[in-house]
Design an enzyme around this catalytic site. Structure first.
Site, mmCIF file in Angstrom:
data_model
loop_
_atom_site.group_PDB
_atom_site.id
_atom_site.type_symbol
_atom_site.label_atom_id
_atom_site.label_comp_id
_atom_site.label_asym_id
_atom_site.label_seq_id
_atom_site.Cartn_x
_atom_site.Cartn_y
_atom_site.Cartn_z
ATOM 1 N N TYR A 60 0.829 -1.222 0.000
ATOM 2 C CA TYR A 60 0.000 0.000 0.000
ATOM 3 C C TYR A 60 0.858 1.265 0.000
ATOM 4 C CZ TYR A 60 -4.033 -2.976 0.327
ATOM 5 O OH TYR A 60 -4.979 -3.930 0.018
ATOM 6 N N ASP A 100 -8.689 5.326 -4.895
ATOM 7 C CA ASP A 100 -8.001 6.567 -5.292
ATOM 8 C C ASP A 100 -8.918 7.769 -5.030
ATOM 9 O OD1 ASP A 100 -8.829 5.486 -8.574
ATOM 10 O OD2 ASP A 100 -9.741 7.220 -7.587
ATOM 11 N N HIS A 115 -14.829 0.433 -0.569
ATOM 12 C CA HIS A 115 -13.635 -0.363 -0.271
ATOM 13 C C HIS A 115 -12.550 0.461 0.415
ATOM 14 C CE1 HIS A 115 -14.746 -3.440 -3.648
ATOM 15 N NE2 HIS A 115 -15.517 -3.549 -2.609
ATOM 16 N N GLY A 182 -16.628 0.564 -15.563
ATOM 17 C CA GLY A 182 -15.250 0.130 -15.327
ATOM 18 C C GLY A 182 -15.073 -0.892 -14.244
ATOM 19 N N ASN A 209 -18.410 -0.076 -20.078
ATOM 20 C CA ASN A 209 -17.176 -0.801 -19.761
ATOM 21 C C ASN A 209 -16.370 -0.997 -21.027
ATOM 22 O OD1 ASN A 209 -16.467 -1.770 -17.111
ATOM 23 N ND2 ASN A 209 -16.250 -3.805 -17.998
ATOM 24 N N ALA A 227 -13.830 4.430 -20.910
ATOM 25 C CA ALA A 227 -14.670 5.295 -20.072
ATOM 26 C C ALA A 227 -14.564 6.762 -20.484
ATOM 27 C CB ALA A 227 -14.263 5.132 -18.606
#
Ligand code: APR
Length: 240
Positions: A60, A100, A115, A182, A209, A227
């Site tokens: 990470y 992000d 998430h 996506g 997608n 996208a």
């Protein structure tokens, strides 16, 4: 496009790694995706964090450094969703699987990171949740409780429950249009949202997608392409 929803209607948009691909961030399962280079069991499970926290932190730290050093920018796909939120009279909610900050950079406000977020950490000792742009190590003391060994990325690992699920299902229950952008439809509960909205009531469903996801046949409408092209075109028509 054969969507005809009331301009006061509620739009719920699920996004995945594919919307950030053209901003330079890897997806997970595409060719050369993250999981083709790293074993998810080694870096994205609570068991991995118990077993080898340094390896997990390292994984990470590298992804956080990509965000803070390379500063990827939102692409026309993100920007079109920001325009939709601003100009659509009804409610627009983004439920993203992405960790992000590109939806925020695009100036969307109604965002749920189901998430988690890469630029946040939390402490297993005192539960504080902090903005964080630096490296994180097992011996980094918590800025609040000063304990070590408790700080972890504020991301949802496999086997953990995603965030704000009650709020997400309430919005899905209210949705008139469900857009999925996506995402490959491999990971639940997100991959099941398209079925959930149809059980809740009359909601138009569209998949945007690069290629068909695992759940493609569950959508009333499918639009394939990058996208940065298909999302602005779809939003233009919605707002027309
Ligand atoms: N434009 C649109 N879609 C794209 C693009 C693009 N430029 N590039 C790739 N895609 C599509 C792919 O076709 C694929 O269906 O994006 C999808 C990416 O799928 P995954 O890599 O599986 O990512 P995602 O669905 O977001 O993964 C879900 O899995 O690994 C976990 O927690 C992680 O949130 C993630 C979850």
């Amino acid at each position: 496009m054969n969507v005809n929803i009331d301009k006061e209607g509620t739009i719920v948009i699920l996004t995945g790694a594919g919307i950030s691909r053209e901003s330079g961030l890897d997806t997970f399962r595409c060719k050369d995706g993250i999981w083709s280079k790293v074993n998810l069991e080694d870096v994205a499970t609570p068991e991995a964090f118990m077993r080898d926290p340094d390896m997990v932190q390292g994984f990470y730290n590298a992804r956080r450094a990509q965000l803070t050093n390379e500063r990827p920018k939102p692409n026309p796909g993100h920007l079109a969703l920001a325009r939709l939120e601003k100009e659509w009279p009804g409610r627009v909610l983004i439920v993203t699987q992405n960790i992000d900050d590109l939806h925020e950079q695009a100036s969307n406000e109604n965002i749920i990171h189901m998430h988690g977020e890469l630029l946040k950490i939390r402490c297993n000792h005192c539960d504080v949740l902090l903005q964080w742009e630096e490296e994180l190590h097992t011996n980094t003391p918590c800025p609040k409780c000063n304990e070590t060994g408790g700080l972890r990325p504020h991301v949802v690992w496999f086997g953990e429950v995603p965030l704000e699920m009650d709020t997400i299902y309430e919005a899905l229950e209210d949705a008139d249009l469900f857009m999925s952008i996506g995402t490959s439809g491999n990971v639940y509960p997100a991959a099941g949202f398209v079925q959930a909205v149809q059980q809740f009531g009359d909601c138009h469903t569209v998949e945007l997608n690069l290629d068909p996801s695992n759940g493609a046949t569950s959508f009333a409408e499918t639009i394939y392409g990058p996208a940065s092209e298909v999302v602005p075109a779809f939003v233009d028509k919605l707002l027309a």
